[in-house]
Scaffold this active site. Structure first.
Site, PDB file in Angstrom:
ATOM      1  N   ASP A 281       0.844  -1.197   0.000  1.00 28.34           N
ATOM      2  CA  ASP A 281       0.000   0.000   0.000  1.00 28.34           C
ATOM      3  C   ASP A 281       0.874   1.239   0.000  1.00 28.34           C
ATOM      4  OD1 ASP A 281      -0.210   1.226   3.122  1.00 28.34           O
ATOM      5  OD2 ASP A 281       0.364  -0.888   2.994  1.00 28.34           O
ATOM      6  N   SER A 282       0.445   2.258  -0.737  1.00 27.22           N
ATOM      7  CA  SER A 282       1.114   3.556  -0.791  1.00 27.22           C
ATOM      8  C   SER A 282       2.572   3.384  -1.232  1.00 27.22           C
ATOM      9  CB  SER A 282       0.986   4.243   0.571  1.00 27.22           C
ATOM     10  OG  SER A 282       1.343   5.606   0.496  1.00 27.22           O
ATOM     11  N   ALA A 283       3.533   3.815  -0.414  1.00 29.32           N
ATOM     12  CA  ALA A 283       4.933   3.639  -0.781  1.00 29.32           C
ATOM     13  C   ALA A 283       5.269   2.168  -0.991  1.00 29.32           C
ATOM     14  CB  ALA A 283       5.837   4.239   0.294  1.00 29.32           C
TER      15      ALA A 283
ATOM     16  N   HIS B 281      -6.720   8.340   0.851  1.00 31.65           N
ATOM     17  CA  HIS B 281      -5.460   7.625   0.917  1.00 31.65           C
ATOM     18  C   HIS B 281      -5.231   7.097   2.338  1.00 31.65           C
ATOM     19  CE1 HIS B 281      -1.441   6.831  -0.778  1.00 31.65           C
ATOM     20  NE2 HIS B 281      -1.005   6.989   0.455  1.00 31.65           N
TER      21      HIS B 281
END
Length: 314
Positions: free
Chosen positions: A154-156, A280
């Site tokens: 997830d995300s980074a 997010h």
């Protein structure tokens, strides 16, 4: 850009942190970022039901930069192996912050989940995070070689998963059968429609993201490298099938939508999940927000479908 408002339950949860801080991401030290994320996870998972997994073990993977801590979640009868990279802007997060996420992923997909405690900024600049993710995937591929191998994050962590998939394609291995990208960072374009529409948050501002991207992708080793930001790849052909999860109210949304289209245009099977009412980071607060909980179920349903469609080499 998004006519559907943020879920009121999300707004209420984020309000528990009080008024937005006047400091920016650039004003905080790495340790302050890490402590802030640990505190956020405590709030997001307060009173969450425990998630049991048949066997959980902390181990170390021998990587090119030293020992990489991993946590391995194993069901009784595994369906696949998923290597998971946590989010946190390449600065914060760890195995503990995402323990509930990886437990649920293992429980709901039947996968052996390998959660990777990769090296982070600023102590370990690129390519250290990607190297650790890559080395962990190589190691995980030996655990159950007869089962599908997926990279996820997830995300980074979604960025790292996508970059490992690119690198594996270009370096002829390791074999990766699918990729699961949950609101990943794709490129460093700060002028996309979603960057401008959601420039003031709610969880992260455009200026905060500018700082994180500068820390991660502005030095010589990263310049132009698709193994730092996957949107830089000239071709996405030959990549494994993907699930791409997009939050409606997210700075990264436009780049993610474009990446999903590029994957499809280059012949990669893609399942796109768009959660218009979410922001997010929703996977972290799924325990307390019903719409995020439902989104998590849609995610694992998509992963199960992907696992079922993977064709392993003879």
């Amino acid at each position: 850009m998004n006519e559907i408002p943020i879920d009121p339950d999300v707004i209420s949860l984020l309000a528990e942190f009080g008024p937005p801080a006047l400091v920016t991401a650039a004003d905080l030290t790495a340790e302050e970022h890490r402590q802030g994320m640990r505190h956020a996870i405590e709030v997001f998972t307060r009173d969450a039901d425990p998630i049991a997994v048949h066997h959980v073990a902390d181990e170390f993977v021998r990587g090119r930069g030293g020992k990489i801590p991993v946590r391995v979640y194993s069901p009784e009868t595994p369906t696949s192996v998923i290597v998971y990279m946590h989010g946190g802007a390449w600065i914060a997060g760890d195995i503990e912050t995402h323990d509930l996420v990886t437990r649920r992923l293992s429980r709901d997909t039947g996968a052996v989940v390998v959660s990777v405690d990769y090296r982070m900024l600023p102590e370990h600049p690129f390519p250290a995070p990607v190297d650790d993710a890559h080395d962990a995937v190589v190691w995980a591929g030996s655990l159950r070689p007869g089962l599908p191998l997926l990279v996820a994050g997830d995300s980074a962590g979604g960025t790292l998963a996508a970059c490992v998939a690119l690198r594996a394609r270009d370096e002829d291995g390791p074999r990766i059968d699918a990729q699961v990208l949950v609101y990943p960072g794709i490129d460093d374009d700060l002028d996309t429609p979603s960057m401008l529409a959601f420039r003031d948050g709610p969880r992260i501002s455009r200026e905060d993201l500018r700082f994180f991207l500068h820390q991660y992708a502005s030095h010589d080793a990263t310049l132009g490298s698709p193994y730092a930001l996957p949107g830089r790849a000239t071709s996405l052909a030959g990549l494994p099938p993907a699930v791409v999860v997009i939050a409606g109210h997210d700075l990264l949304r436009s780049a993610e939508e474009d990446y999903a289209r590029r994957l499809q245009d280059d012949g990669v099977p893609v399942t796109v999940q768009v959660d218009l009412e979410l922001v997010h980071g929703w996977i972290e607060f799924a325990p307390r927000v019903p719409s995020a909980d439902r989104a998590f179920t849609r995610l694992t349903d998509a992963v199960n479908d992907l696992i079922g469609r993977v064709s392993l080499p003879a």
